[in-house]
Design an enzyme around this catalytic site. Structure first.
Site, PDB file in Angstrom:
ATOM      1  N   HIS A  33       0.801  -1.233   0.000  1.00  0.00           N
ATOM      2  CA  HIS A  33       0.000   0.000   0.000  1.00  0.00           C
ATOM      3  C   HIS A  33       0.832   1.280   0.000  1.00  0.00           C
ATOM      4  O   HIS A  33       0.293   2.354  -0.190  1.00  0.00           O
ATOM      5  CB  HIS A  33      -0.927   0.037   1.230  1.00  0.00           C
ATOM      6  CG  HIS A  33      -0.207   0.346   2.501  1.00  0.00           C
ATOM      7  ND1 HIS A  33       0.442  -0.596   3.241  1.00  0.00           N
ATOM      8  CD2 HIS A  33      -0.022   1.526   3.163  1.00  0.00           C
ATOM      9  CE1 HIS A  33       0.986  -0.049   4.299  1.00  0.00           C
ATOM     10  NE2 HIS A  33       0.737   1.245   4.279  1.00  0.00           N
TER      11      HIS A  33
HETATM   12  C1  UD1 Z   1      -1.818   6.035   5.242  1.00  0.00           C
HETATM   13  C2  UD1 Z   1      -0.503   6.584   5.804  1.00  0.00           C
HETATM   14  C3  UD1 Z   1       0.573   5.517   5.728  1.00  0.00           C
HETATM   15  C4  UD1 Z   1       0.130   4.252   6.430  1.00  0.00           C
HETATM   16  C5  UD1 Z   1      -1.218   3.803   5.871  1.00  0.00           C
HETATM   17  C6  UD1 Z   1      -1.711   2.621   6.671  1.00  0.00           C
HETATM   18  C7  UD1 Z   1      -0.162   9.003   5.435  1.00  0.00           C
HETATM   19  C8  UD1 Z   1       0.570  10.011   4.651  1.00  0.00           C
HETATM   20  N1  UD1 Z   1      -0.062   7.727   4.999  1.00  0.00           N
HETATM   21  O1  UD1 Z   1      -1.605   5.728   3.890  1.00  0.00           O
HETATM   22  O2  UD1 Z   1       1.753   5.988   6.371  1.00  0.00           O
HETATM   23  O3  UD1 Z   1       1.101   3.243   6.184  1.00  0.00           O
HETATM   24  O4  UD1 Z   1      -2.169   4.872   5.977  1.00  0.00           O
HETATM   25  O5  UD1 Z   1      -2.634   1.855   5.994  1.00  0.00           O
HETATM   26  O6  UD1 Z   1      -0.815   9.348   6.392  1.00  0.00           O
HETATM   27  N2  UD1 Z   1      -9.105   4.779   1.154  1.00  0.00           N
HETATM   28  C9  UD1 Z   1     -10.351   4.216   1.097  1.00  0.00           C
HETATM   29  N3  UD1 Z   1     -10.921   3.802   2.269  1.00  0.00           N
HETATM   30  C10 UD1 Z   1     -10.315   3.922   3.477  1.00  0.00           C
HETATM   31  C11 UD1 Z   1      -9.041   4.508   3.529  1.00  0.00           C
HETATM   32  C12 UD1 Z   1      -8.447   4.924   2.352  1.00  0.00           C
HETATM   33  O7  UD1 Z   1     -10.937   4.077   0.036  1.00  0.00           O
HETATM   34  O8  UD1 Z   1     -10.903   3.508   4.506  1.00  0.00           O
HETATM   35  C13 UD1 Z   1      -8.469   5.203  -0.112  1.00  0.00           C
HETATM   36  C14 UD1 Z   1      -8.853   6.625  -0.526  1.00  0.00           C
HETATM   37  O9  UD1 Z   1      -8.933   6.659  -1.910  1.00  0.00           O
HETATM   38  C15 UD1 Z   1      -7.652   7.421  -0.092  1.00  0.00           C
HETATM   39  C16 UD1 Z   1      -6.507   6.424  -0.326  1.00  0.00           C
HETATM   40  O10 UD1 Z   1      -7.065   5.165   0.024  1.00  0.00           O
HETATM   41  O11 UD1 Z   1      -7.505   8.594  -0.844  1.00  0.00           O
HETATM   42  C17 UD1 Z   1      -5.275   6.664   0.490  1.00  0.00           C
HETATM   43  O12 UD1 Z   1      -5.603   6.845   1.869  1.00  0.00           O
HETATM   44  P1  UD1 Z   1      -4.672   7.759   2.797  1.00  0.00           P
HETATM   45  O13 UD1 Z   1      -5.135   7.691   4.171  1.00  0.00           O
HETATM   46  O14 UD1 Z   1      -4.480   9.090   2.169  1.00  0.00           O
HETATM   47  O15 UD1 Z   1      -3.247   7.073   2.678  1.00  0.00           O
HETATM   48  P2  UD1 Z   1      -2.819   5.561   2.892  1.00  0.00           P
HETATM   49  O16 UD1 Z   1      -2.211   5.086   1.609  1.00  0.00           O
HETATM   50  O17 UD1 Z   1      -3.920   4.781   3.472  1.00  0.00           O
HETATM   51  N1  UDP Z   2      -3.498  -5.249   8.949  1.00  0.00           N
HETATM   52  C1  UDP Z   2      -4.784  -5.714   9.188  1.00  0.00           C
HETATM   53  N2  UDP Z   2      -5.558  -6.087   8.115  1.00  0.00           N
HETATM   54  C2  UDP Z   2      -5.090  -6.021   6.825  1.00  0.00           C
HETATM   55  C3  UDP Z   2      -3.778  -5.528   6.617  1.00  0.00           C
HETATM   56  C4  UDP Z   2      -3.016  -5.150   7.694  1.00  0.00           C
HETATM   57  O1  UDP Z   2      -5.231  -5.807  10.339  1.00  0.00           O
HETATM   58  O2  UDP Z   2      -5.834  -6.356   5.918  1.00  0.00           O
HETATM   59  C5  UDP Z   2      -2.693  -4.837  10.114  1.00  0.00           C
HETATM   60  C6  UDP Z   2      -1.314  -5.436  10.191  1.00  0.00           C
HETATM   61  O3  UDP Z   2      -1.348  -6.727  10.762  1.00  0.00           O
HETATM   62  C7  UDP Z   2      -0.601  -4.425  11.076  1.00  0.00           C
HETATM   63  C8  UDP Z   2      -1.209  -3.117  10.629  1.00  0.00           C
HETATM   64  O4  UDP Z   2      -2.444  -3.450   9.986  1.00  0.00           O
HETATM   65  O5  UDP Z   2      -0.931  -4.636  12.437  1.00  0.00           O
HETATM   66  C9  UDP Z   2      -0.300  -2.430   9.677  1.00  0.00           C
HETATM   67  O6  UDP Z   2      -0.968  -1.413   9.039  1.00  0.00           O
HETATM   68  P1  UDP Z   2      -0.596  -0.926   7.569  1.00  0.00           P
HETATM   69  O7  UDP Z   2       0.170  -1.966   6.859  1.00  0.00           O
HETATM   70  O8  UDP Z   2      -1.847  -0.441   6.976  1.00  0.00           O
HETATM   71  O9  UDP Z   2       0.297   0.363   7.875  1.00  0.00           O
HETATM   72  P2  UDP Z   2       1.834   0.599   8.219  1.00  0.00           P
HETATM   73  O10 UDP Z   2       2.197  -0.264   9.372  1.00  0.00           O
HETATM   74  O11 UDP Z   2       2.624   0.298   6.995  1.00  0.00           O
HETATM   75  O12 UDP Z   2       1.884   2.050   8.525  1.00  0.00           O
END
Ligand code: UD1
Ligand code: UDP
Length: 366
Positions: A209
């Site tokens: 992601h």
């Molecule tokens: C964010 C964090 C990243 C973290 C990740 C965990 C920042 C800059 N990035 O990235 O560090 O590793 O969360 O998962 O804060 N979206 C949905 N539904 C949701 C959430 C997101 O559709 O419930 C989609 C939307 O199109 C959104 C995109 O995902 O624009 C990205 O979401 P965003 O929270 O901006 O960044 P992440 O890639 O999730």
């Molecule tokens: N995780 C989860 N369900 C999923 C994918 C990840 O519960 O489908 C959990 C994972 O086990 C870990 C946390 O989400 O505890 C990590 O989050 P993510 O990878 O979104 O973010 P990051 O750690 O890279 O910021």
């Protein structure tokens, strides 16, 4: 002691799950601790948010801001404005922030401008890559935090090198261990097999992601191409983050060889980690969880904040080149010939150390 906790993204719910449980436990023991939870709305799908509150019994947020799915600036700016209003009303002793997301930075900025102490859980991590949004968020948050809770000794060293804990008289650097270890210890026997999907023995658990992979079509194509090739011999189970799903659809990338499932809750995830043969990921949290459950891990990034995992040999950092990914995959068995240090991230009691430090800091400075 009144704490306003700022949450918004999936890994923050998982981290807060352990710390909130400790606050509730301490309150039951008679400590005067009140937690007010603010959910920024950065993640909003039920399987990216609600499921963690339900499974981990995190108290329902007192405030839900509904700010998600926007550009970095718009998202962070709107959060700062709303959080400031809440802090003026709640007047907490601390604002508690987790990790390195836009929600983390927004919470830290809102609090520090009101001279409210910021406590940062997962302080001191560095990738030394300033093009990552997370690196910007964590450096700025550490700079304005008063209590810096470091999960590893390397994080402590990073902050010492930057001189951060000398910048304010009352700031404190605490080697707390990792709250994700607390969660893994607490939930390890409560894992639930995901339903509605057939899972082979020896499957590989994969997540992708990170912006550096999803927003770079060459990297994403290489990763998927390597995974497709691996899937010829081992089932690759990929709970797909909505960000990645959207881009794969837009680019019409072929993921037919992979077992794609929706994002899963934490209990399903623990099951997947415990039962897989290998983790392939660009997630920060999942790299550590692979280690907690003694699984080899291939990290599809150019750098990691969790360098001790790479140094231990349990984690191979391979970038996003197809050949590097495939080469590491062929050598997976080598990863397990190392000795795992089960206390590398603490003993599962980081949340207690965090509570004790908050309390001590409040008493010492009152
Ligand atoms: C964010 C964090 C990243 C973290 C990740 C965990 C920042 C800059 N990035 O990235 O560090 O590793 O969360 O998962 O804060 N979206 C949905 N539904 C949701 C959430 C997101 O559709 O419930 C989609 C939307 O199109 C959104 C995109 O995902 O624009 C990205 O979401 P965003 O929270 O901006 O960044 P992440 O890639 O999730
Ligand atoms: N995780 C989860 N369900 C999923 C994918 C990840 O519960 O489908 C959990 C994972 O086990 C870990 C946390 O989400 O505890 C990590 O989050 P993510 O990878 O979104 O973010 P990051 O750690 O890279 O910021």
């Amino acid at each position: 002691m009144k704490i306003v906790t700022i949450l918004g993204a999936r890994p923050q719910f998982i981290k807060a799950g352990s710390v909130s449980r400790e606050f509730l436990h301490q309150a039951k023991l008679g400590e005067e601790v009140t937690e007010v939870i603010v959910h920024t709305g950065q993640h909003y799908d039920s399987n990216m948010s609600n499921v963690f509150f339900e499974e981990m019994h995190i108290p329902k947020p007192n405030y839900s801001l509904g700010i998600g799915g926007n550009s970095h600036g718009a998202m962070t700016g709107q959060m700062i404005e709303k959080i400031e209003e809440i802090l003026l009303q709640e007047k907490p002793d601390y604002v508690l922030t987790y990790g390195d997301t836009n929600s983390t930075l927004a919470g830290a900025i809102s609090a520090s401008k009101l001279n409210i102490k910021v406590a940062h859980v997962e302080a001191g991590l560095r990738s030394f890559n300033m093009s990552m949004p997370e690196e910007i968020n964590r450096i700025l948050t550490d700079r304005i935090s008063t209590l810096l809770f470091c999960p590893t000794s390397i994080a402590v060293d990073n902050l010492k090198k930057e001189g951060i804990y000398n910048w304010k008289n009352n700031s404190e650097l605490v080697f707390s261990g990792d709250v994700m270890k607390d969660g893994a210890v607490f939930y390890k026997d409560l894992a639930v097999k995901p339903s509605g999907v057939e899972i082979d023995d020896n499957f590989i658990l994969c997540t992708i992601h990170r912006a550096e992979n999803t927003d770079n079509i060459d990297r994403l194509t290489n990763i998927i191409s390597a995974l497709n090739e691996i899937a010829a011999t081992n089932q690759v189970v990929l709970p797909l983050h909505p960000r990645t799903r959207k881009i794969i659809r837009e680019r019409n990338l072929d993921i037919n060889f992979l077992t794609i499932i929706d994002p899963v809750g934490y209990l399903n995830m623990i099951w997947l980690i415990k039962n897989c043969s290998l983790v392939m990921t660009d997630s920060g949290g999942l790299q550590k969880e692979a280690y907690f459950f003694i699984k080899p891990c291939i990290t599809m990034r150019d750098e990691t904040e969790w360098t001790e995992l790479v140094e231990s040999g349990a984690n191979r950092l391979v970038g996003a080149e197809k050949n590097s990914i495939l080469h590491a995959f062929k050598e997976t068995n080598e990863f397990l010939k190392i000795e795992h240090n089960m206390n590398l991230y603490g003993d599962g009691k980081a949340s207690k150390i965090i509570f004790d430090s908050l309390k001590r800091n409040l008493i010492n400075n009152s």
